[in-house]
Design an enzyme around this catalytic site. Structure first.
Site, PDB file in Angstrom:
ATOM      1  N   SER A  17       0.828  -1.219   0.000  1.00 43.21           N
ATOM      2  CA  SER A  17       0.000   0.000   0.000  1.00 43.21           C
ATOM      3  C   SER A  17       0.858   1.263   0.000  1.00 43.21           C
ATOM      4  O   SER A  17       0.456   2.282  -0.569  1.00 43.21           O
ATOM      5  CB  SER A  17      -0.991   0.004   1.167  1.00 43.21           C
ATOM      6  OG  SER A  17      -0.338   0.252   2.388  1.00 43.21           O
ATOM      7  N   HIS A 112       8.369   3.397   8.992  1.00 46.11           N
ATOM      8  CA  HIS A 112       8.133   2.530  10.147  1.00 46.11           C
ATOM      9  C   HIS A 112       6.883   3.018  10.889  1.00 46.11           C
ATOM     10  O   HIS A 112       6.731   4.217  11.112  1.00 46.11           O
ATOM     11  CB  HIS A 112       9.353   2.552  11.078  1.00 46.11           C
ATOM     12  CG  HIS A 112       9.195   1.628  12.237  1.00 46.11           C
ATOM     13  ND1 HIS A 112       9.342   0.260  12.122  1.00 46.11           N
ATOM     14  CD2 HIS A 112       8.860   1.867  13.529  1.00 46.11           C
ATOM     15  CE1 HIS A 112       9.107  -0.302  13.294  1.00 46.11           C
ATOM     16  NE2 HIS A 112       8.819   0.652  14.159  1.00 46.11           N
ATOM     17  N   GLY A 146      21.810  -0.185  11.506  1.00 42.21           N
ATOM     18  CA  GLY A 146      20.977  -0.777  12.549  1.00 42.21           C
ATOM     19  C   GLY A 146      19.563  -1.061  12.063  1.00 42.21           C
ATOM     20  O   GLY A 146      19.250  -0.900  10.883  1.00 42.21           O
ATOM     21  N   GLU A 177       1.005   7.213   6.985  1.00 43.93           N
ATOM     22  CA  GLU A 177       2.180   6.712   6.246  1.00 43.93           C
ATOM     23  C   GLU A 177       2.087   7.103   4.785  1.00 43.93           C
ATOM     24  O   GLU A 177       3.073   7.507   4.158  1.00 43.93           O
ATOM     25  CB  GLU A 177       2.267   5.181   6.360  1.00 43.93           C
ATOM     26  CG  GLU A 177       2.599   4.665   7.739  1.00 43.93           C
ATOM     27  CD  GLU A 177       2.774   3.146   7.746  1.00 43.93           C
ATOM     28  OE1 GLU A 177       3.322   2.593   6.784  1.00 43.93           O
ATOM     29  OE2 GLU A 177       2.339   2.502   8.711  1.00 43.93           O
TER      30      GLU A 177
HETATM   31  C1  GRF Z   1       3.843  -0.505   6.849  1.00 43.29           C
HETATM   32  O1  GRF Z   1       3.151  -0.466   8.050  1.00 43.29           O
HETATM   33  C2  GRF Z   1       5.222   0.067   7.008  1.00 43.29           C
HETATM   34  O2  GRF Z   1       5.272   1.100   7.955  1.00 43.29           O
HETATM   35  C3  GRF Z   1       6.023  -1.114   7.482  1.00 43.29           C
HETATM   36  O3  GRF Z   1       5.507  -2.204   6.768  1.00 43.29           O
HETATM   37  C4  GRF Z   1       4.158  -1.935   6.407  1.00 43.29           C
HETATM   38  C5  GRF Z   1       4.079  -2.097   4.917  1.00 43.29           C
HETATM   39  O4  GRF Z   1       2.746  -1.974   4.461  1.00 43.29           O
HETATM   40  N1  GRF Z   1       7.443  -0.909   7.278  1.00 43.29           N
HETATM   41  P1  GRF Z   1       2.467  -1.930   2.916  1.00 43.29           P
HETATM   42  O5  GRF Z   1       3.022  -3.221   2.308  1.00 43.29           O
HETATM   43  O6  GRF Z   1       3.130  -0.721   2.343  1.00 43.29           O
HETATM   44  O7  GRF Z   1       0.968  -1.877   2.796  1.00 43.29           O
END
Ligand code: GRF
Length: 213
Positions: A17, A112, A146, A177
């Site tokens: 997504s 993240h 890290g 996000e």
């Molecule tokens: C998201 O929650 C991102 O923050 C984490 O992994 C998830 C990926 O979701 N790193 P998507 O595949 O982009 O829907």
């Protein structure tokens, strides 16, 4: 700046997504970039299917039989072949090696689902809920050697509501996000991020705050 200097390589392992939100930002003219390739380490990743359906240069690179650095050498080779300027980890479920970090120093971003440095690693939303924090959110940061530890570019806060479940909280974080990642990519492509130790200084930050449009 030539177009190839704005070419993104998206690495994913799952639903995709965030990849799709980046795609939409580009399509809508909100983000001046070109998605140069999508790479997955999981053949069944929904994000890989999305990329193929949208006619992106989409590669499945199986990790089987490769040690971690050898795998990353392949990935780096594919990125270089396509003149990728910036690598975006978008739910890529592998810890990348120091070799990869060195090859693309300050040119790899990760998103993240927590306000780092709180709750790094897997299940960040559940950890936030279990801990009882009132505010969590998401972070886009440069990738260093890290896990979820590199210099922070942007963060968005999300309130934890009474009655929240991992699913409901994750869904509200995910909405943020999808806005935040394109914003950070724009900053990085525009050369507006200056890394000073742990701090990322962003030139004229207010000008392109997509969350305020
Ligand atoms: C998201 O929650 C991102 O923050 C984490 O992994 C998830 C990926 O979701 N790193 P998507 O595949 O982009 O829907």
């Amino acid at each position: 700046m030539t177009k190839s200097a704005r070419r993104l390589g998206i690495l994913l392992s799952g639903r995709g997504s965030n990849f799709w939100a980046i795609h939409e930002s580009v399509q809508q003219g909100m983000l001046d970039a070109e998605i140069g390739c999508v790479i997955s380490d999981k053949e069944s990743a929904a994000g890989l299917a999305l990329a193929r359906n949208a006619d992106y240069d989409a590669l499945y690179l199986s990790p089987q039989g490769w040690d971690r650095e050898a795998y990353d050498r392949r990935v780096v080779g594919e990125l270089r072949n396509r003149n990728i300027a910036l690598v975006c980890l978008a739910g890529f479920m592998r810890i990348i090696t120091p070799y990869f970090v060195r090859e693309f120093r300050h040119r790899i971003l990760n998103i993240h689902p927590s306000l780092l440095p709180s709750f790094p690693g897997l299940d960040a939303q559940k950890k936030a809920l279990d801990y009882g924090v009132k505010v969590t959110g998401c972070t886009v940061h440069f990738v260093d050697e890290g896990v979820d530890s590199g210099p922070i570019i942007v963060q968005a806060a999300v309130a934890v509501l009474m009655g929240d479940t991992v699913e409901s909280l994750s869904a509200r974080i995910l909405q943020q996000e999808h806005i935040l990642y394109s914003q950070a990519i724009g900053y990085a492509l525009d050369g507006r991020c200056r890394v000073e130790g742990r701090r990322v200084l962003i030139a004229n930050e207010a000008e392109t705050d997509l969350s305020k449009t």
